[in-house]
Design a protein around this motif. Structure first.
Motif, mmCIF file in Angstrom:
data_model
loop_
_atom_site.group_PDB
_atom_site.id
_atom_site.type_symbol
_atom_site.label_atom_id
_atom_site.label_comp_id
_atom_site.label_asym_id
_atom_site.label_seq_id
_atom_site.Cartn_x
_atom_site.Cartn_y
_atom_site.Cartn_z
ATOM 1 N N GLN A 227 -24.430 -22.783 -8.537
ATOM 2 C CA GLN A 227 -23.237 -21.949 -8.676
ATOM 3 C C GLN A 227 -22.531 -22.282 -9.980
ATOM 4 O O GLN A 227 -22.188 -23.437 -10.240
ATOM 5 N N ILE A 228 -22.315 -21.262 -10.783
ATOM 6 C CA ILE A 228 -21.694 -21.438 -12.100
ATOM 7 C C ILE A 228 -20.268 -20.912 -12.069
ATOM 8 O O ILE A 228 -20.004 -19.835 -11.526
ATOM 9 N N HIS A 229 -19.366 -21.676 -12.660
ATOM 10 C CA HIS A 229 -17.969 -21.241 -12.725
ATOM 11 C C HIS A 229 -17.816 -20.219 -13.840
ATOM 12 O O HIS A 229 -17.909 -20.548 -15.017
ATOM 13 N N ILE A 230 -17.637 -18.939 -13.466
ATOM 14 C CA ILE A 230 -17.513 -17.904 -14.502
ATOM 15 C C ILE A 230 -16.141 -17.235 -14.490
ATOM 16 O O ILE A 230 -15.777 -16.541 -15.431
ATOM 17 N N VAL B 74 -24.797 -24.548 -4.907
ATOM 18 C CA VAL B 74 -24.897 -25.938 -5.370
ATOM 19 C C VAL B 74 -23.977 -26.112 -6.571
ATOM 20 O O VAL B 74 -24.195 -25.513 -7.625
ATOM 21 N N ASP B 75 -22.908 -26.912 -6.374
ATOM 22 C CA ASP B 75 -21.901 -27.038 -7.422
ATOM 23 C C ASP B 75 -21.697 -28.484 -7.860
ATOM 24 O O ASP B 75 -20.703 -28.803 -8.505
ATOM 25 N N GLY C 118 -22.837 -16.674 -9.097
ATOM 26 C CA GLY C 118 -21.484 -16.730 -9.651
ATOM 27 C C GLY C 118 -20.578 -15.707 -8.995
ATOM 28 O O GLY C 118 -21.038 -14.702 -8.450
ATOM 29 N N MET C 119 -19.291 -16.020 -9.049
ATOM 30 C CA MET C 119 -18.267 -15.093 -8.557
ATOM 31 C C MET C 119 -17.330 -14.751 -9.706
ATOM 32 O O MET C 119 -16.759 -15.647 -10.322
ATOM 33 N N ALA C 120 -17.167 -13.460 -9.946
ATOM 34 C CA ALA C 120 -16.278 -13.031 -11.022
ATOM 35 C C ALA C 120 -14.825 -13.163 -10.582
ATOM 36 O O ALA C 120 -14.534 -13.335 -9.398
ATOM 37 N N SER C 121 -13.922 -13.043 -11.522
ATOM 38 C CA SER C 121 -12.493 -13.051 -11.195
ATOM 39 C C SER C 121 -12.191 -11.921 -10.224
ATOM 40 O O SER C 121 -12.795 -10.852 -10.292
#
Ligand code: PLP
Length: 218
Positions: free
Chosen positions: A114-117, A89-90, A153-156
């Motif tokens: 979903q967080i932008h990390i 959920v963004d 979250g998805m890391a770089s």
């Protein structure tokens, strides 16, 4: 490439009771999902609505389907009758639509914010202001048919372990700062060990289990 059953067992042993394993099966044929199901796996993650609907209609009914890809509001209705957990959920608009479709299906739907990390601009996710706006509405009990259970979250995508660690630690902090969250979905094939170290309790692993994806299968 065939399903990696030895790898599957090794990962389960590694995760023990620290984290739930979501087998990310996008682009993989139903035979491979069935093989993993036969080995005991029940939680599967998919990224594309049509692919998920097709697979769910064929595979055993006790599979818990996780939607982990970018979800367009106008497609929520297709997965609303059966999806187990929406990780991605963004936007507030998407959350409202999930609430509406859940009501239509006489059910409650569970989801994660979903967080932008990551450093990468291309990845989806809420920023701090958007998160706070949604949390305030959740607190005010604005959504009658959705339960917000946690964060994703998805890391770089990076070899820099310190950067990835930092990003996971940041998400864990946000998770801890919010009462009542129970699920922290972070970690994929390349970085799940770092994610567990940072406090993840749900990992989404695809290529380690199914082999490299072939997008021409779609
Ligand atoms: C595809 C995908 C995964 C799994 O990626 P692997 O690197 O194959 O483990 C996990 N999370 C999301 C959101 C994905 O889109």
């Amino acid at each position: 490439m065939a399903i990696q059953l030895e790898k599957y067992k090794a990962i389960l042993a590694e995760l023990k009771d620290k984290a739930t394993l979501i087998a990310v099966s996008k682009t993989n044929p139903v035979e491979d999902l069935q093989a993993l199901y036969d080995a005991g796996q029940r939680d599967f993650g998919e990224n594309y609505v049509q692919e998920l609907v097709d697979k769910a209609s064929i595979l055993p009914k006790d599979i818990r389907w996780h939607f982990i890809g970018h979800l367009q509001s106008n497609k929520v209705k297709y997965i609303a009758p059966f999806v187990h957990l929406i990780h991605c959920v963004d936007s507030l608009g998407l959350l409202k639509e999930i609430d509406k479709q859940a009501a239509k299906n006489n059910r409650s739907m569970d989801c994660l914010l979903q967080i932008h990390i990551a450093k990468e601009e291309t990845k989806f996710g809420l920023n701090n202001d958007e998160l706070n706006e949604i949390l305030a509405l959740v607190k005010a009990d604005s959504f009658k048919n959705v339960r917000v259970l946690g964060l994703m979250g998805m890391a770089s995508f990076s070899d820099d372990k310190n950067l990835v660690k930092q990003e996971f630690n940041g998400l864990k902090k946000l998770f801890d700062a919010t009462d009542n969250f129970s699920i922290l979905s972070m970690g994929m094939s390349g970085d799940y060990a770092l994610a567990i170290e940072a406090g993840s309790n749900m990992v989404r692993i695809g290529s380690l289990l199914f082999g490299a994806r072939n997008y021409s299968n779609l």
